[in-house]
Write a protein that holds these residues in place. Sequence first.
Motif, PDB file in Angstrom:
ATOM      1  N   THR A 208      67.089  48.910  48.683  1.00  0.00           N
ATOM      2  CA  THR A 208      68.417  49.544  48.686  1.00  0.00           C
ATOM      3  C   THR A 208      69.212  49.045  49.892  1.00  0.00           C
ATOM      4  OG1 THR A 208      67.336  51.397  49.801  1.00  0.00           O
ATOM      5  CG2 THR A 208      67.724  51.633  47.439  1.00  0.00           C
ATOM      6  N   ALA A 209      70.515  49.301  49.880  1.00  0.00           N
ATOM      7  CA  ALA A 209      71.409  48.726  50.899  1.00  0.00           C
ATOM      8  C   ALA A 209      70.975  49.084  52.327  1.00  0.00           C
ATOM      9  CB  ALA A 209      72.837  49.187  50.641  1.00  0.00           C
ATOM     10  N   ASP A 210      70.475  50.304  52.522  1.00  0.00           N
ATOM     11  CA  ASP A 210      70.085  50.721  53.877  1.00  0.00           C
ATOM     12  C   ASP A 210      68.886  49.927  54.405  1.00  0.00           C
ATOM     13  OD1 ASP A 210      68.735  52.190  51.740  1.00  0.00           O
ATOM     14  OD2 ASP A 210      67.594  53.095  53.377  1.00  0.00           O
ATOM     15  N   GLU A 214      72.776  43.148  57.367  1.00  0.00           N
ATOM     16  CA  GLU A 214      74.076  42.574  57.013  1.00  0.00           C
ATOM     17  C   GLU A 214      73.943  41.044  56.920  1.00  0.00           C
ATOM     18  OE1 GLU A 214      76.831  45.015  57.165  1.00  0.00           O
ATOM     19  OE2 GLU A 214      77.816  43.425  55.986  1.00  0.00           O
ATOM     20  N   GLN A 236      72.145  48.042  43.137  1.00  0.00           N
ATOM     21  CA  GLN A 236      73.494  47.462  43.037  1.00  0.00           C
ATOM     22  C   GLN A 236      74.217  47.405  44.390  1.00  0.00           C
ATOM     23  OE1 GLN A 236      75.301  46.088  40.613  1.00  0.00           O
ATOM     24  NE2 GLN A 236      73.531  46.175  39.225  1.00  0.00           N
ATOM     25  N   ASP A 237      74.019  48.460  45.219  1.00  0.00           N
ATOM     26  CA  ASP A 237      74.781  48.537  46.476  1.00  0.00           C
ATOM     27  C   ASP A 237      74.383  47.466  47.501  1.00  0.00           C
ATOM     28  OD1 ASP A 237      72.332  49.635  47.026  1.00  0.00           O
ATOM     29  OD2 ASP A 237      73.070  51.528  47.863  1.00  0.00           O
ATOM     30  N   ARG A 239      74.619  44.432  47.064  1.00  0.00           N
ATOM     31  CA  ARG A 239      75.698  43.449  46.947  1.00  0.00           C
ATOM     32  C   ARG A 239      76.667  43.502  48.146  1.00  0.00           C
ATOM     33  NH1 ARG A 239      77.943  41.056  42.098  1.00  0.00           N
ATOM     34  NH2 ARG A 239      76.166  41.691  40.855  1.00  0.00           N
ATOM     35  N   GLU A 240      76.932  44.712  48.631  1.00  0.00           N
ATOM     36  CA  GLU A 240      77.882  44.885  49.746  1.00  0.00           C
ATOM     37  C   GLU A 240      77.297  44.396  51.073  1.00  0.00           C
ATOM     38  OE1 GLU A 240      80.559  46.119  48.394  1.00  0.00           O
ATOM     39  OE2 GLU A 240      79.459  46.627  46.551  1.00  0.00           O
ATOM     40  N   LYS A 241      75.981  44.417  51.207  1.00  0.00           N
ATOM     41  CA  LYS A 241      75.341  44.071  52.473  1.00  0.00           C
ATOM     42  C   LYS A 241      74.884  42.615  52.531  1.00  0.00           C
ATOM     43  CE  LYS A 241      73.883  46.802  55.638  1.00  0.00           C
ATOM     44  NZ  LYS A 241      72.855  47.785  55.460  1.00  0.00           N
TER      45      LYS A 241
END
Length: 280
Positions: A208-210, A214, A236-237, A239-241
């Motif tokens: 997961t993103a966490d 970065e 999915q999240d 993607r942002e990182k």
Amino acid sequence: MDGKALAERVRKDVAEEVASLGRPVGLATVLVGDDPASGVYVRSKQKACREVGIEPFDHNLSSETGQDDLLALVEQLNGDEAVTGILVQLPLPEQIDEDRIIRSIKPIKDVDGFHPFNAGHLLQGSPTFVAATPAGIMEILREYKVDLKGARAVVIGRSNIVGKPMALLLLAEHATVTICHTRTRDLPAVVREADVVVAAVGHPQTVTADMVREGATVVDVGINRTDDGLVGDVAQDVREKAGLLTPVPGGVGPMTIASLLRNTVRAARYQSGELAFPLD
Ligand code: NAP
């Protein structure tokens, strides 16, 4: 990272290579039982073969097949000159010892790279046939110029067909590699250190993103069939990182098939003596 586009280019290269060989190349696929996912994989491998001029030989056995019958088929394929490569689709039904079957494939026809002979050559840094999924991932990382030298790489999963060969290939490119599995303590903390993450787990939302630094490069190997359709192991999240990420579908999957085709042509070159196979 677009594995689909890269795979199209690889398939074009392989088609040209097959044509230039000037002799037939054949891949025997062996499917035991009627697992729908395995059926889909085998048919897409056969289709890809046809598209590049490799002849697929289809062997479909009932789920009741015994080990001796499967061993007899592999033996026949080992001796068949029209068969350049042999692929036994995994998993096999429980009455069959998978390792025994893998060991029965002649190493020079083992285009999956699962035979201990070929796996051992990878371990010792003189690769012969490299398992198609990790080989395809390395090609994706090269294509996107991911700097592996000295990078911290975390591979989640330690299977013989994905996790372990993946770790060895990253190590060969001078990454500092950590392999994680179900007994790993504090997986998020380990993954957070990574410049490159390869998730080969088989559970949605494992990464997961966490858990992602970065800008890290994230490779999603997972293929999970859920009510929402086909999803990977990466949420999915992420993607942002992530700086770079492989999509599911359209990432690792197409490159796995492309690498299998490459391995089959390599087998043809070994068998003609054009490339030296270390057993000979
Ligand atoms: P596998 O043999 O089931 O191995 C899964 C690995 O993940 C095991 O080493 C397991 O650890 C580890 N694991 C499971 N849950 C975990 C968790 N919560 N935390 C950390 N580690 C965990 O699977 P595989 O054959 O390597 O395949 C992995 C995934 O890739 C599957 O989804 C498969 O469908 C997919 N796949 C895709 C392609 C492709 O072309 N895209 C090709 C092959 C496989 P233990 O060893 O401790 O049990």
